[in-house]
Design an enzyme around this catalytic site. Structure first.
Site, PDB file in Angstrom:
ATOM      1  N   GLU A 207       0.821  -0.959  16.232  1.00 31.96           N
ATOM      2  CA  GLU A 207       0.012   0.219  15.882  1.00 31.96           C
ATOM      3  C   GLU A 207      -0.907   0.585  17.049  1.00 31.96           C
ATOM      4  OE1 GLU A 207      -2.397   0.052  12.222  1.00 31.96           O
ATOM      5  OE2 GLU A 207      -3.809   1.386  13.221  1.00 31.96           O
TER       6      GLU A 207
ATOM      7  N   CYS B  79       2.723   6.004   8.751  1.00 34.28           N
ATOM      8  CA  CYS B  79       1.755   6.258   7.674  1.00 34.28           C
ATOM      9  C   CYS B  79       0.796   7.389   8.093  1.00 34.28           C
ATOM     10  CB  CYS B  79       0.974   4.980   7.410  1.00 34.28           C
ATOM     11  SG  CYS B  79      -0.357   5.233   6.256  1.00 34.28           S
TER      12      CYS B  79
ATOM     13  N   SER C  79       2.038  -5.704   2.864  1.00 39.31           N
ATOM     14  CA  SER C  79       3.491  -5.707   3.059  1.00 39.31           C
ATOM     15  C   SER C  79       4.199  -6.598   2.036  1.00 39.31           C
ATOM     16  CB  SER C  79       3.814  -6.155   4.485  1.00 39.31           C
ATOM     17  OG  SER C  79       3.071  -7.303   4.811  1.00 39.31           O
TER      18      SER C  79
ATOM     19  N   CYS D 266       0.868  -1.182   0.000  1.00 41.83           N
ATOM     20  CA  CYS D 266       0.000   0.000   0.000  1.00 41.83           C
ATOM     21  C   CYS D 266       0.905   1.232   0.000  1.00 41.83           C
ATOM     22  CB  CYS D 266      -0.845   0.002   1.257  1.00 41.83           C
ATOM     23  SG  CYS D 266       0.180   0.089   2.710  1.00 41.83           S
TER      24      CYS D 266
ATOM     25  N   THR E 206      -6.146   0.446  11.882  1.00 39.20           N
ATOM     26  CA  THR E 206      -6.395   0.701  10.449  1.00 39.20           C
ATOM     27  C   THR E 206      -6.728  -0.560   9.649  1.00 39.20           C
ATOM     28  OG1 THR E 206      -4.013   0.603  10.099  1.00 39.20           O
ATOM     29  CG2 THR E 206      -4.985   2.792  10.283  1.00 39.20           C
TER      30      THR E 206
ATOM     31  N   SER F 191       2.154 -10.737   9.558  1.00 36.96           N
ATOM     32  CA  SER F 191       1.458  -9.522   9.142  1.00 36.96           C
ATOM     33  C   SER F 191      -0.034  -9.617   9.467  1.00 36.96           C
ATOM     34  CB  SER F 191       1.675  -9.320   7.642  1.00 36.96           C
ATOM     35  OG  SER F 191       0.608  -8.597   7.092  1.00 36.96           O
TER      36      SER F 191
ATOM     37  N   HIS G 265       6.396  -6.582   7.502  1.00 36.41           N
ATOM     38  CA  HIS G 265       6.436  -8.021   7.792  1.00 36.41           C
ATOM     39  C   HIS G 265       6.707  -8.788   6.515  1.00 36.41           C
ATOM     40  CE1 HIS G 265       5.322  -7.394  11.855  1.00 36.41           C
ATOM     41  NE2 HIS G 265       4.277  -6.691  11.497  1.00 36.41           N
TER      42      HIS G 265
ATOM     43  N   HIS H 182       3.587   1.565  10.982  1.00 37.48           N
ATOM     44  CA  HIS H 182       2.660   1.317  12.103  1.00 37.48           C
ATOM     45  C   HIS H 182       2.661   2.443  13.128  1.00 37.48           C
ATOM     46  CE1 HIS H 182       2.257  -2.772  10.953  1.00 37.48           C
ATOM     47  NE2 HIS H 182       3.342  -3.237  11.505  1.00 37.48           N
TER      48      HIS H 182
ATOM     49  N   HIS I 199      -0.637  -5.405  19.064  1.00 34.84           N
ATOM     50  CA  HIS I 199      -0.076  -4.919  17.794  1.00 34.84           C
ATOM     51  C   HIS I 199       0.598  -3.564  18.004  1.00 34.84           C
ATOM     52  CE1 HIS I 199       0.189  -3.474  13.670  1.00 34.84           C
ATOM     53  NE2 HIS I 199       0.052  -4.731  13.294  1.00 34.84           N
TER      54      HIS I 199
HETATM   55  S1  SF4 Z   1      -2.696   2.511   7.250  1.00 32.34           S
HETATM   56 FE1  SF4 Z   1      -1.452   0.717   6.961  1.00 32.34          FE
HETATM   57  S2  SF4 Z   1      -2.435  -0.374   5.248  1.00 32.34           S
HETATM   58 FE2  SF4 Z   1      -3.186   1.741   5.202  1.00 32.34          FE
HETATM   59  S3  SF4 Z   1      -1.846   2.863   3.793  1.00 32.34           S
HETATM   60 FE3  SF4 Z   1      -1.054   3.104   5.880  1.00 32.34          FE
HETATM   61  S4  SF4 Z   1       0.451   1.498   6.133  1.00 32.34           S
HETATM   62 FE4  SF4 Z   1      -0.832   0.947   4.394  1.00 32.34          FE
END
Ligand code: SF4
Length: 281
Positions: A125, A95, A261, A12, A161, A217, A41, A73, A123
């Site tokens: 995140e 992100c 990933s 992504c 997310t 992942s 991952h 994350h 996790h």
């Molecule tokens: S939140 Fe996670 S899955 Fe969505 S774009 Fe960001 S890294 Fe990628």
């Protein structure tokens, strides 16, 4: 045998940007470069970064000096503060969707809502989001856990997310039995939801699904679960070498999907291997 690949399978935008940042950082910096945990991952990507000199560590205490890259994350502000206090240079590749989840979590808590985070407690995140509100949050993984919560004046709900919209909807609906005021902020990433939707549709149309991506992942594992729910045989693999010819016996249509990933080269190799196996059979 027909072979179909989900649209948008693989990296992504958030993961792509983090990997690019890691390569740029190690090529630019004149000091050792580390990531806190693997950047994604995916063992192949981690190995190619290692070759360039980026080392993944489990703990900040393992780094005497240098640059630390924060993964897509994200982490809690406390981790960044600790890194800076140790004299490390911090390169933040969190992100923007995860940053948004941090920001909305803070807003809900500051506005007096009791914060619920739908996600996986362990996790990174989720740990990061919990840290951003100094632990003032309850993490749940599904609607059944809501029954144990006390009644409150107001609850605020956000999600990791990679969660599914269905799960968020179920938790929101269950929370309404615990409060009269509920604010739901949908922090699910579109890249994840779109991929999950496409994976579900493809799984319903094929005789076999291959889910490609790191076994650690969360989003890849979630794709495998979605395929299982569609009632189709599913194999979670990391590389083309894992594909066993026996899996394809009697299969007229095979589907392939890949977690966020998974590098494009790995997906390409798997598609080619499947095609070669079909041609050979
Ligand atoms: S939140 Fe996670 S899955 Fe969505 S774009 Fe960001 S890294 Fe990628």
């Amino acid at each position: 045998m027909k072979i179909s690949l989900t649209k948008n399978a693989g990296h992504c935008f958030g993961v792509k940007a983090a990997i690019q940042k890691a390569f740029e950082t190690v090529r630019r910096e004149r000091q050792p470069v580390f990531t806190l945990g693997p950047i994604i991952h995916n063992p192949q990507v981690v190995r190619s970064l290692e070759k360039e000199g980026v080392k993944a560590v489990k703990n900040l205490s393992e780094i005497p000096k240098g640059v630390i890259i924060i993964r897509s994350h994200g982490v809690s502000p406390q981790v960044i503060a600790t890194a800076q206090a140790r004299g490390l240079k911090v390169v933040d590749a969190t992100c923007p969707f995860v940053q948004r989840a941090h920001q909305l979590a803070r807003q809900l808590v500051e506005s007096g809502y009791d914060l619920i985070i739908l996600g996986d407690f362990a996790h990174p995140e989720v740990e990061g989001i919990v840290g951003t509100v100094q632990g003032r949050a309850t993490v749940v993984s599904g609607a059944s856990e809501i029954l144990d919560l006390p009644e409150k004046k107001s609850y605020g709900l956000i999600a990791q997310t990679t969660q599914t919209l269905e799960n968020l909807q179920q938790v929101a609906s269950a929370l309404l039995t615990r409060t009269r005021t509920l604010k739901v902020l949908n922090t699910i990433c579109n890249a994840t939801t779109d991929l999950q939707k496409q994976t579900r549709l493809l799984a319903q149309a094929v005789d076999l699904m291959l889910v490609v991506g790191g076994r650690n992942s969360a989003n890849t594992t979630r794709l495998a679960v979605i395929c299982q729910e569609a009632g189709v045989p599913v194999y979670h693999i990391e590389t083309a070498d894992e594909i066993q010819p026996g899996w394809l016996q009697g299969v007229k249509h095979a589907g392939v999907t890949a977690g966020t990933s998974t590098p494009e080269e790995v997906i390409k190799e798997i598609m080619e291997r499947l095609k070669n196996m079909t041609d050979a059979g």
